[in-house]
Design an enzyme around this catalytic site. Sequence first.
Site, short mmCIF file in Angstrom:
data_model
loop_
_atom_site.label_atom_id
_atom_site.label_comp_id
_atom_site.label_asym_id
_atom_site.label_seq_id
_atom_site.Cartn_x
_atom_site.Cartn_y
_atom_site.Cartn_z
N TYR A 45 0.85 -1.20 0.00
CA TYR A 45 0.00 0.00 0.00
C TYR A 45 0.89 1.25 0.00
O TYR A 45 1.78 1.39 0.85
CB TYR A 45 -0.89 -0.05 1.25
CG TYR A 45 -1.84 1.09 1.37
CD1 TYR A 45 -2.93 1.20 0.52
CD2 TYR A 45 -1.66 2.07 2.33
CE1 TYR A 45 -3.81 2.27 0.62
CE2 TYR A 45 -2.54 3.14 2.45
CZ TYR A 45 -3.61 3.23 1.58
OH TYR A 45 -4.48 4.28 1.69
N ASP B 282 0.05 -7.22 6.53
CA ASP B 282 -1.12 -6.37 6.30
C ASP B 282 -2.15 -7.28 5.62
O ASP B 282 -1.99 -7.67 4.47
CB ASP B 282 -0.74 -5.18 5.40
CG ASP B 282 -1.93 -4.25 5.14
OD1 ASP B 282 -3.08 -4.71 5.23
OD2 ASP B 282 -1.69 -3.07 4.82
N LYS C 133 -11.86 -1.19 5.13
CA LYS C 133 -12.18 -2.02 3.98
C LYS C 133 -13.12 -3.17 4.38
O LYS C 133 -14.21 -2.90 4.81
CB LYS C 133 -10.88 -2.51 3.34
CG LYS C 133 -9.76 -1.43 3.27
CD LYS C 133 -10.08 -0.28 2.35
CE LYS C 133 -9.14 0.92 2.49
NZ LYS C 133 -7.71 0.67 2.44
C1 LIG Z 1 -6.46 1.33 2.77
C2 LIG Z 1 -5.28 0.53 3.13
C3 LIG Z 1 -4.42 0.94 4.16
C4 LIG Z 1 -4.56 2.24 4.88
O1 LIG Z 1 -5.75 2.31 5.61
P1 LIG Z 1 -6.53 3.66 5.97
O2 LIG Z 1 -7.68 3.16 6.77
O3 LIG Z 1 -6.91 4.32 4.68
O4 LIG Z 1 -5.59 4.52 6.75
C5 LIG Z 1 -3.36 0.11 4.48
N1 LIG Z 1 -3.16 -1.06 3.81
C6 LIG Z 1 -3.97 -1.46 2.82
C7 LIG Z 1 -3.68 -2.75 2.12
C8 LIG Z 1 -5.05 -0.69 2.43
O5 LIG Z 1 -5.84 -1.10 1.44
#
Ligand SMILES: *Cc1c(COP(=O)(O)O)cnc(C)c1O
Length: 393
Positions: free
Chosen positions: A111, A183, A208
């Site tokens: 990301y 992640d 998400k």
């Molecule tokens: C969106 C996202 C983030 C960051 O998250 P936020 O809630 O926007 O701060 C980190 N890692 C991945 C894989 C993401 O899709």
Amino acid sequence: MNTTNMDFNTKLVHAGGYEDQFGSATVPIYQTSTFAFKNAQHGADLFAGRDKGYIYTRIGNPTIDALERNIAELENGYRGIATASGMGAVNSVYFALLKAGDHMVSTNSVYGPSRGVMESFYANFGVESSYVDTSDIEKVKAAIKPNTKVLYLETPSNPTMLLTDIEACTAIAKEKGIVVVVDNTFSSPFLQKPLDLGADVVLHSVTKFINGHADIVGGIIVSKTPELDARIRKAMIMLGTNMDPHQAFMVIRGVKTLSIRQERAEENARKVADYLEKHPKIDWIKYPGLASHPQFELAKKQMSGFGSMISFGLKGGFEAGKTLMDSVHLAILAVSLGGVETLIQHPASMTHAGLSKEAREAADITDGLVRFSVGIESVNDIIADLEQALAKV
Ligand SMILES: *Cc1c(COP(=O)(O)O)cnc(C)c1O
């Protein structure tokens, strides 16, 4: 209620074991910044950790706590740490685990801001980082240095949809005492449980799939051991990356339907992927559930399903990408993913427009690449929308 020995779907609804004094069926929002001590000794005991209870919301709060316990059970970890955003989670982990002179190895298509903050800020404090294609285990081995302290993986990666073998990476890291962080945003614990595969820490943008309704941002970190939890929690408290009680309430509500949302979205995504794979205007498609995906076997081994994220390339390149964006009606033209609504995005003209064409291509972000987050609407309507929009390309 103790859900330790219950199934995942039951845990989604009940894990966390919150018990309300009035019997409330849901976790109430404790919208307070601070908590009264019964007397001087009680305050002293809370601060010294001799008594359990709440002091101040940045340090802990019953609503946030309920969410942290719930997600920790879903990930089979020790404890959760909820944060203001996914980036709040990423930064709390970096801050806790890295110091001057340390080195981190990470997925090259991680990301964007997870890499950006490392190169623009942590580098100023003497933290080194290397970005490699972690889907190739030899490249991971080659990138490890004597001062490597963290291996930070993202799988599937965004927007290239490449998978990293968590178990194989963990085996290498374990020998060298390197902490493995995953992640897990793109999969959620419904599809993949990194701690079960050997990772030490798992984190999410709960914005998400976990929350799933595109109505809040938030993050969470789950550690395998009390030691890691304590280190990262201290960083979160001191950085002030804590979640807010109202946010936590929203996520507790959202996560209950994680399985049914993801089951429907995946059912839709498989049909959309089959449709796109045969479409004459599509050059290539990357979906872990297609036999044509280079890591179809790893997807079957590591994940319990294939998810609802699809990347595809349009033969018409950049202009075709923009035309498609302007022609869809049902799919929302927006960043983010994993919600109930179908979202579409064209990285070359949007999220990655700030990079040169060369830099984009080095990261496998070609001009015709489209990222599609399949929602839970009727798949007939999703495909009809693509059909009419692709006709204009
Ligand atoms: C969106 C996202 C983030 C960051 O998250 P936020 O809630 O926007 O701060 C980190 N890692 C991945 C894989 C993401 O899709």
